[in-house]
Design an enzyme around this catalytic site. Structure first.
Site, PDB file in Angstrom:
ATOM      1  N   GLY A 251      -2.876   3.670  -2.672  1.00 37.23           N
ATOM      2  CA  GLY A 251      -2.089   2.792  -3.755  1.00 37.23           C
ATOM      3  C   GLY A 251      -2.516   0.843  -3.509  1.00 37.23           C
ATOM      4  O   GLY A 251      -1.928   0.802  -1.438  1.00 37.23           O
TER       5      GLY A 251
ATOM      6  N   CYS B   6       0.491  -1.156   0.068  1.00 34.20           N
ATOM      7  CA  CYS B   6       0.264  -0.024  -0.023  1.00 34.20           C
ATOM      8  C   CYS B   6       0.880   0.868  -0.158  1.00 34.20           C
ATOM      9  O   CYS B   6       1.658   0.995   0.649  1.00 34.20           O
ATOM     10  CB  CYS B   6      -0.846   0.057   1.511  1.00 34.20           C
ATOM     11  SG  CYS B   6      -1.590  -1.673   1.371  1.00 34.20           S
ATOM     12  N   ASP B   7       0.507   2.285  -0.788  1.00 38.19           N
ATOM     13  CA  ASP B   7       0.971   4.048  -0.493  1.00 38.19           C
ATOM     14  C   ASP B   7       0.383   4.648  -0.432  1.00 38.19           C
ATOM     15  O   ASP B   7      -0.611   4.791  -1.360  1.00 38.19           O
ATOM     16  CB  ASP B   7       2.141   3.877  -1.504  1.00 38.19           C
ATOM     17  CG  ASP B   7       3.040   5.040  -0.824  1.00 38.19           C
ATOM     18  OD1 ASP B   7       4.558   4.239  -0.446  1.00 38.19           O
ATOM     19  OD2 ASP B   7       2.991   5.883  -1.476  1.00 38.19           O
ATOM     20  N   SER B   8       0.380   5.533  -0.002  1.00 44.32           N
ATOM     21  CA  SER B   8      -0.833   6.950   0.368  1.00 44.32           C
ATOM     22  C   SER B   8      -0.373   8.236  -0.229  1.00 44.32           C
ATOM     23  O   SER B   8       0.888   8.640  -0.465  1.00 44.32           O
ATOM     24  CB  SER B   8      -1.806   7.009   1.305  1.00 44.32           C
ATOM     25  OG  SER B   8      -1.999   5.758   1.557  1.00 44.32           O
TER      26      SER B   8
END
Length: 389
Positions: free
Chosen positions: A106, A69-71
């Site tokens: 994501g 995950c990445d924000s």
């Protein structure tokens, strides 16, 4: 059983999964986010999530399902990740004040058994309060906005600055649980199959307990510091003994150590180190007669409780006159400093000032103090209270 791995160092993502009953294995990817580009903020978040998941998958020996995950926060078409510096955080917060942005997270799920890779994006609109300069300075001073995408968190000190959300609120923390549930279903994994029973959760915590407490080296340092304050061997009761990693080192110093803990999984491991000397019990209601112990120890405990008064009362009750209660204090402060943040101004149950004010009510008087090494350059304060009544 599914080996479910979170490829992220984010404590907020991990806690969100834990709150939902899922205890993932955490492997940090090591992806250098600063040198990744994409045509849009949303695509940047998704690309980074894919890179994180693939980096972890490439290092695996067996089968697993890996979630990366990445924000990224988008304001007026511009992507904002972690600010990195106080000046950048101030500029971000001023730009966000009174406006809105879109938090993109994501998600990349890679199942090594089926070789299926899924890439998804969750986007949530966030409306920000109008902030005063004083509020911005105070918030930046806490250090929180420096380490999070977009310079704010909704689940921390920045929560009061978020006036509204359109979309999945979990996504603002950094992981969309409904989206992850749907992605898992596409690779044949039921979300509910990842739920852990209380016993399974305890087992998972116990398995990593020693490593998360600094291993044998820090346990030896903690025990040496406790022994220094006690001065001479005696009958010691260790509250929340955990796996017994510190208590066993204290026993090696010549003390007769008994321990209590609520977790059966912890006690199973502690019983190997101290056979016949551990029992399941609540530290706030000890199954021990009055005036039986030369010392009571509480290492890494008081910061976890809602009411340290109850523990002070029980420690005083079971101590012999002149006995010592030894405890770590200000652990929250140590942890924050280790992360580069200033001390928390909110009183904690392990606050030395608070304990010093409450201890006399239970016949305990502050006598001595020392420290032992923590992570990096930090130290853990350790204090001793003597039972005088």
């Amino acid at each position: 059983m599914t080996r479910f791995i979170l490829a992220s160092a984010s404590p907020a993502r991990l806690q969100t999964l834990r709150n939902a009953g899922v205890e993932p294995e955490v492997i940090v990817s090591g992806v250098d986010e600063d040198h990744v580009t994409a045509p849009s903020p949303g695509e940047l978040a998704r690309t980074l999530a894919v890179l994180k998941a693939r980096a972890v998958v490439s290092e695996l020996d067996g089968h697993a399902t890996v979630l990366g995950c990445d924000s990224v926060l988008e304001i007026d078409g511009v992507a904002y990740g972690k600010p990195g510096t106080p000046d950048e955080a101030r500029a971000r917060l001023r730009a966000m004040s009174g406006g809105s942005g879109v938090l993109h997270t994501g998600h990349c799920l890679f199942d090594t058994s089926s070789r299926i890779e899924l890439r998804e994006l969750a986007s949530t609109k966030v409306f920000f309060a109008t902030l005063t300069d004083e509020e911005i300075e105070a918030y930046v001073g806490t250090g929180e906005p420096l380490a999070v995408a977009g310079s704010f968190t909704v689940d921390g000190l920045g929560g009061a600055f978020v006036e509204g959300i359109e979309g999945d609120h979990h996504n603002v923390v950094g992981i969309s649980l409904p989206l992850v549930r749907r992605m898992l279903a596409q690779v044949g994994i039921s979300w509910t199959s990842l739920w852990k029973t209380p016993f399974e959760y305890d087992e998972a915590v116990a398995d990593r307990y020693d490593d998360t407490r600094g291993g044998a080296e820090r346990a030896q340092a903690a025990a040496a510091a406790v022994h220094q304050l006690l001065g001479k061997p005696g009958r010691v009761l260790d509250l929340a003994i955990g796996t017994g990693i510190v208590a066993a080192e204290l026993a090696a110093q010549g003390h007769l150590v008994h321990g209590v803990d609520l977790s059966a999984a912890m006690l199973q491991r502690a019983s190997v180190r101290l056979p016949g000397h551990v029992a399941q019990a609540d530290a706030g209601s000890l199954p021990i007669a009055d005036l039986r112990c030369d010392a009571v120890t509480a290492v890494w405990l008081l910061h976890l409780v809602d009411d340290s008064d109850a523990l002070l009362a029980e420690a005083a009750r079971v101590l012999k006159p002149g006995g010592l209660f030894v405890t770590t204090v200000d652990k929250t402060e140590s942890s924050r400093v280790a992360r580069g943040n200033p001390p928390n101004r909110v009183r904690a149950q392990d606050s030395l000032a608070y304990l010093v004010s409450r201890a006399p009510l239970h016949g305990l008087t502050l006598e001595s103090a020392t420290t032992f090494p923590g992570p990096g350059d930090t130290t853990y304060p350790l204090v001793a209270f003597r039972r005088t009544l």
